[in-house]
Design a protein around this motif. Structure first.
Motif, PDB file in Angstrom:
ATOM      1  N   ALA A 122       0.834  -1.205   0.000  1.00 14.88           N
ATOM      2  CA  ALA A 122       0.000   0.000   0.000  1.00 14.88           C
ATOM      3  C   ALA A 122       0.870   1.257   0.000  1.00 14.88           C
ATOM      4  O   ALA A 122       0.563   2.230  -0.693  1.00 14.88           O
ATOM      5  N   GLU A 123       1.953   1.230   0.753  1.00  9.40           N
ATOM      6  CA  GLU A 123       2.861   2.382   0.759  1.00  9.40           C
ATOM      7  C   GLU A 123       3.515   2.556  -0.606  1.00  9.40           C
ATOM      8  O   GLU A 123       3.688   3.668  -1.077  1.00  9.40           O
ATOM      9  N   GLY A 124       3.860   1.460  -1.240  1.00  5.82           N
ATOM     10  CA  GLY A 124       4.443   1.520  -2.578  1.00  5.82           C
ATOM     11  C   GLY A 124       3.468   2.087  -3.576  1.00  5.82           C
ATOM     12  O   GLY A 124       3.819   2.905  -4.432  1.00  5.82           O
ATOM     13  N   THR A 125       2.190   1.720  -3.470  1.00  4.99           N
ATOM     14  CA  THR A 125       1.154   2.231  -4.358  1.00  4.99           C
ATOM     15  C   THR A 125       0.955   3.719  -4.125  1.00  4.99           C
ATOM     16  O   THR A 125       0.900   4.501  -5.071  1.00  4.99           O
ATOM     17  N   SER A 126       0.910   4.141  -2.852  1.00  3.10           N
ATOM     18  CA  SER A 126       0.683   5.555  -2.586  1.00  3.10           C
ATOM     19  C   SER A 126       1.907   6.384  -2.985  1.00  3.10           C
ATOM     20  O   SER A 126       1.767   7.500  -3.454  1.00  3.10           O
ATOM     21  N   ASN A 127       3.110   5.820  -2.828  1.00  2.15           N
ATOM     22  CA  ASN A 127       4.317   6.543  -3.251  1.00  2.15           C
ATOM     23  C   ASN A 127       4.348   6.682  -4.753  1.00  2.15           C
ATOM     24  O   ASN A 127       4.733   7.716  -5.288  1.00  2.15           O
ATOM     25  N   GLU A 128       3.944   5.636  -5.477  1.00  4.91           N
ATOM     26  CA  GLU A 128       3.906   5.701  -6.935  1.00  4.91           C
ATOM     27  C   GLU A 128       2.892   6.737  -7.398  1.00  4.91           C
ATOM     28  O   GLU A 128       3.132   7.481  -8.342  1.00  4.91           O
ATOM     29  N   GLU A 129       1.726   6.807  -6.715  1.00  4.96           N
ATOM     30  CA  GLU A 129       0.696   7.788  -7.072  1.00  4.96           C
ATOM     31  C   GLU A 129       1.215   9.201  -6.832  1.00  4.96           C
ATOM     32  O   GLU A 129       0.978  10.108  -7.607  1.00  4.96           O
TER      33      GLU A 129
END
Length: 122
Positions: free
Chosen positions: A111-118
């Protein structure tokens, strides 16, 4: 009556669960148990008597009412008896806890990776 004979009955287990929340009148316990199990008030009273006579509950009069509470002593005895068997399930529960923690960590990292990518795309 042996402790497991007392605890083997689902109505008596439910009564103990209710009383674990705190002291309660026989009437209050009876209302819940009658609704959940569809048994009569005399049947509830008989279960309360078994719990009292076997030492799992205490009762004290308060005017016309009787207040029931859990007596922890017999439960400690059951716990002590079960202690000899804990080695059979404790390692499995510890392994399960490790796997659950690992899964939570992986989901958090994903989830952190997804939010960082966004954030980077914005």
């Amino acid at each position: 009556m042996h402790a497991f004979d007392v605890l083997g009955d689902p109505v008596r287990r439910r009564i103990l669960e209710l009383l674990a929340e705190g002291e309660a009148t026989a009437g209050a316990v009876g209302e819940v148990v009658r609704a959940e199990f569809g048994i009569s008030q005399p049947a509830v009273s008989q279960h309360l008597k078994v719990l009292r006579d076997s030492g799992f509950t205490t009762v004290r009069p308060l005017g016309p009412r009787r207040l029931y509470a859990v007596d922890p002593a017999p439960l400690r005895e059951v716990d002590a008896w079960l202690d000899q068997f804990r080695r059979f399930w404790t390692p499995h529960l510890a392994a399960l806890a490790t796997e659950l923690a690992r899964g939570r960590r992986q989901r958090r990292l994903a989830a952190e990776g997804t939010s960082n990518e966004e954030d980077e795309e914005s």
